[in-house]
Design an enzyme around this catalytic site. Structure first.
Site: not given
Ligand code: FPP
Length: 248
Positions: A23, A26, A71, A191
């Site tokens: 996590d 973003g 997601n 996490r």
């Molecule tokens: C959470 O961060 C992360 C995700 C929803 C996606 C995880 C993806 C990757 C690490 C890269 C892609 C992986 C592959 C295998 C292609 P968030 O977007 O919720 O972050 P935030 O909480 O800061 O908004």
């Protein structure tokens, strides 16, 4: 890749299975004045560092939560970018994983992905099936509740067909129908990103997992963070609900 002699292995305190909620992509992008996609891209490099650390320490299973069933409800542009990134990952990183002896498995409701992508997933699983250095489980379109429901559905069908007797069904029978069938439960769930929840990750499998929350955005995760996880885990006393007689 050289395997280091890890003192934790000697003490029997090395987790066999580490599972991670990646996590903070973003927010990482936000702090760098970049679009969210840049955070997800940087997250791919963090996966490589994490996998390398896990392999070097001799961890047998690494599960990464890459895309949750929830997601799909994100902004369609971000969903499209994440699936494109997955395509990129499968095309450009798999040979590297294969050469490093990584067995790749995908868990989740994979039927929600387009046919060509699903074909890619199967090809990657087939290509790496005989590798035995480490098993990497990528959770895609994954939800813990969805996993439990699909297992229940399959068991209900088996029962209707007379294949199993519901009165004799055990927890092991149930676990054998989860997407993680054959994989030991995670010893530790990590996490990143500074939040303290499981977000529908490995709900059945987390029953006795140790939990570690790290205040680092996933794209900044590196080998040192992995070592911190191992050290924290080694300090935990796992009792699985059973208290040793001497300490009553
Ligand atoms: C959470 O961060 C992360 C995700 C929803 C996606 C995880 C993806 C990757 C690490 C890269 C892609 C992986 C592959 C295998 C292609 P968030 O977007 O919720 O972050 P935030 O909480 O800061 O908004």
């Amino acid at each position: 890749m050289k395997q280091v002699a890890d003192p934790l292995v000697k003490k029997g305190m090395l987790p066999k299975h580490v599972a991670i909620i990646m996590d903070g992509n973003g927010r990482w992008a936000g702090t760098h004045g970049l679009p969210r996609l840049a955070g997800h891209r940087a997250g791919i490099d963090a996966i490589a560092r994490c996998l390398s650390a896990a392999t070097q320490h001799g961890v047998a299973y690494l599960t990464l939560y890459a895309f949750s069933s929830e997601n799909w409800l994100r902004n369609p542009q971000e969903v499209a970018e994440l699936t494109e990134l997955l395509r990129y990952y499968l095309k450009n990183k798999v040979q590297e994983l294969h050469n490093a002896g990584v067995q790749v498995r995908f868990i989740g409701e994979l039927t929600r992905f387009d046919g060509d992508l699903r074909k890619n997933l199967t090809e990657v699983e087939d290509l790496t099936a005989q590798n035995n250095r480490i098993v990497l489980l990528l959770a895609l379109s994954y939800g813990g509740r969805g996993d439990i429901v699909q297992a229940a559905r399959r068991l209900a069908c088996a029962s209707q067909n007379g294949m199993i007797n519901p009165d004799q069904m055990t927890e092991s029978d149930f676990a054998a129908h989860l997407w993680t069938a054959g994989v030991p439960d995670p010893d530790v769930i990590v996490r990143t990103g500074g939040e303290y929840r499981l977000s529908n990750f490995l709900l059945w499998q987390s029953a006795y997992a140790e939990l570690v929350f790290l205040d680092v955005f996933w794209p900044d995760f590196n080998e040192k963070h992995f070592s911190i996880v191992l050290d924290l885990y080694a300090q935990r006393e796992r009792r699985f609900g059973v208290r040793p007689v001497a300490s009553v």
